[in-house]
Design an enzyme around this catalytic site. Structure first.
Site, PDB file in Angstrom:
ATOM      1  N   ASP A 118      12.618 -51.984 -21.920  1.00  0.00           N
ATOM      2  CA  ASP A 118      12.412 -52.966 -20.849  1.00  0.00           C
ATOM      3  C   ASP A 118      13.616 -53.893 -20.733  1.00  0.00           C
ATOM      4  OD1 ASP A 118       9.884 -51.892 -20.571  1.00  0.00           O
ATOM      5  OD2 ASP A 118       8.935 -53.422 -21.826  1.00  0.00           O
ATOM      6  N   ASP A 147      12.899 -47.360 -19.265  1.00  0.00           N
ATOM      7  CA  ASP A 147      11.487 -47.676 -19.039  1.00  0.00           C
ATOM      8  C   ASP A 147      11.395 -48.732 -17.950  1.00  0.00           C
ATOM      9  OD1 ASP A 147       8.758 -47.499 -19.317  1.00  0.00           O
ATOM     10  OD2 ASP A 147       8.651 -48.629 -21.165  1.00  0.00           O
ATOM     11  N   ASP A 186       8.292 -56.143 -17.504  1.00  0.00           N
ATOM     12  CA  ASP A 186       6.955 -55.819 -17.999  1.00  0.00           C
ATOM     13  C   ASP A 186       6.258 -57.019 -18.620  1.00  0.00           C
ATOM     14  OD1 ASP A 186       7.377 -53.246 -17.204  1.00  0.00           O
ATOM     15  OD2 ASP A 186       7.065 -52.341 -19.174  1.00  0.00           O
ATOM     16  N   ARG A 217       5.646 -48.570  -9.728  1.00  0.00           N
ATOM     17  CA  ARG A 217       5.410 -49.821 -10.458  1.00  0.00           C
ATOM     18  C   ARG A 217       6.201 -50.996  -9.870  1.00  0.00           C
ATOM     19  NH1 ARG A 217       4.964 -48.119 -16.898  1.00  0.00           N
ATOM     20  NH2 ARG A 217       3.541 -46.383 -16.589  1.00  0.00           N
TER      21      ARG A 217
END
Length: 526
Positions: A161, A190, A194, A243
């Site tokens: 992240d 990734d 987050d 996302r």
């Protein structure tokens, strides 16, 4: 006395020596280099000011950033760290101290509060190295670029992240940053942004997220629903697969963002999440809003959005796109003031303001960029896991144990919460049986009562299980629809507050003398 003075002098000299060795330059307290003030949900729950009012330190390496954190008097002493240059694995080492908890190869903001990290001068780039925020509160990150952070391959950092928040994080404002990768999961990358494990009151504003498989998620699984109250505004999401964000539970406000080339799915509202989606511009993209890859439905309220060359897939068991004609299926109340730019001008104003190195310009609310004046609010010192409430003392002097009249609205309602101890259940707080109970996984946590439609509530009664009375210490009662604090206090009992219509109410335990056992969380209209 002389020994204590000597020890303090030695510690101060050691900090100065470490700062000099690692590239940090200490200065007297001054106005923060950060510009403007927090917006969105980061303004709630006591607000987000970062290191305003504290010392300002210049850092050119990751080790120097850690040294600045470790050189503070306490883990909550306000500090602004001005960063210039490239921070990478080679210049980011662990630094030890009583006011920090750092690690090598990652910028670690762990178990701390009241910190600003802001890029200055020629700019700040975190190259292949991510930023951790863990068990912390009142954090500002502004005007930096974080790029090519990997979770596999070499080098790896922060689980892949770019910026990741996890474990009881409160009040974070990330503003005018550029977060980018060079591919998706198969290339070792990734998420860019987050949030997991009880992260709340976060705003991402005027930022760029691009060239990645995953923009960011809220909640790590369909049962991890402790994250909420997040604002995304005036951001550019470009060339991302999915996302943007993925929401599992909680409430999000998403407005005035430009979505460009979203390749697989966009705003993915799942597992009961509720998103207010206002005046965004979606362009050259696919399935930009809906519930995807699950049958656990989420919800949205839409208004004023523009869909420019957006394609929509057909509905299926685990695929529920909101289009081709998106309609609201919930309503979301927003507790803070904000001004919407018209969606038609969002691509223009976002292109001129979003990202690092854009002069920290913001929209004036009429689609024109402007530079806000620097702000120097007094520092705050919220604890990492028990931030100060946004409202004053409870509406009643102290909880009482008198039984209210009327029907217990919790019976027949739903419930959820933070982690639960083995053998306990959220449903035990609404079953009318004082012999059953819910316990958090630790000494703090929260449990909620929820209804399928808005319900008026003005009083609650919290009852502890027999043999566990007196364990509940400090608590807050929250309108889970908006994040507003309805009341706060200590000890179990009955609490009265202004009559409020809501779909979900939360009892959050922020302090205890042992593992709490909540037998009943009763709710009443009057």
């Amino acid at each position: 006395m002389r020994r204590r003075v000597a020890r303090r002098l030695q510690a101060a000299l050691a900090t100065l020596a470490l700062a000099a060795a690692t590239g940090a330059v200490l200065s007297a307290p001054s106005a923060s280099a950060a510009t403007g003030g927090a917006t969105g949900y980061a303004t709630q729950n006591g607000g987000t000011t970062g290191g305003a009012g504290g010392q300002t330190v210049r850092a050119t390496t990751g080790t120097a950033i850690h040294a600045a954190l470790c050189g503070r008097a306490t883990s909550s002493t306000p500090i602004t760290i001005e960063v210039e240059g490239t921070v990478n694995h080679g210049n980011t080492a662990k630094v030890s101290g009583g006011s920090c908890n750092t690690a090598a190869g990652v910028i670690e903001l762990k178990q701390i509060s009241n910190v600003t990290i802001v890029g200055v001068g020629a700019g700040a780039v975190f190259d292949q190295l991510g930023i951790h925020i863990r068990e912390s509160s009142n954090i500002v990150i502004q005007n930096v670029t974080v790029r090519n952070v990997k979770k596999s391959g070499s080098p790896t950092s922060n689980g892949g992240d770019a910026i990741g928040m996890e474990s009881d994080v409160r009040n974070v404002w990330v503003d005018h940053v550029t977060l980018e990768a060079s591919g998706g999961e198969s290339e070792g990358f990734d998420g860019l942004f987050d949030m997991k494990d009880n992260t709340q009151y976060v705003t991402l504003s005027y930022s760029i997220l691009r060239n990645s498989g995953r923009g960011g998620l809220v909640g790590s699984s369909e049962t991890e629903l402790s994250n909420s109250f997040i604002t995304y505004h005036h951001n550019l999401y470009e060339n991302l697969d999915s996302r943007v964000p993925l929401l599992r539970g909680g409430t999000a406000h998403i407005y005035n963002n430009h979505y460009l080339r979203i390749n697989e799915s966009g705003i993915n509202s799942r597992a009961g999440a509720r998103a207010k989606v206002d005046s965004n511009y979606f362009e050259d993209s696919k399935d930009v809003l809906g519930t995807f890859y699950t049958d656990a439905a989420g919800y949205w309220q839409v208004s004023g959005n523009t869909f420019d060359n957006v394609t929509w897939s057909s509905p299926g068991t685990e695929n529920n796109p909101a289009g081709p004609d998106p309609q609201s299926n919930t309503s979301v109340s927003i507790p803070y003031a904000y001004t919407l730019d018209a969606a038609s001008c969002v691509p223009s104003v976002v292109s001129r303001t979003a990202g690092a190195g854009k002069g920290l310009q913001v929209s004036d609310g009429a689609c024109s960029p402007q530079t806000p004046a620097p702000t120097t609010p007094a520092p705050t010192t919220p604890a990492p896991t028990t931030p100060a409430p946004t409202t004053p003392a409870p509406t009643t002097p102290a909880p009482s144990t008198s039984a209210p009249s009327g029907t217990n609205l919790s019976i027949g309602a739903g419930s959820d919460g933070s982690g639960k101890a083995d053998g306990t259940s959220y449903g035990n707080v609404r079953d009318g049986d004082p012999a059953t109970y819910w316990s958090p996984a630790g000494t703090t946590g929260y449990v909620s009562i929820k209804w399928g439609s808005p319900t008026a509530v003005s009083r609650v009664v919290v009852k502890e299980a027999a043999g566990a009375t007196g364990r509940i210490g400090s608590w807050r009662l929250l309108n889970a629809d908006t994040g507003a604090v309805l009341s706060s206090g200590s000890g179990a009992g009955a609490v009265t507050f202004a009559r409020t219509t809501l779909s979900k109410i939360t009892f959050e335990i922020t302090g205890s003398s042992g593992t709490p056992q909540v037998a009943e969380f009763e709710t009443y209209a009057g």
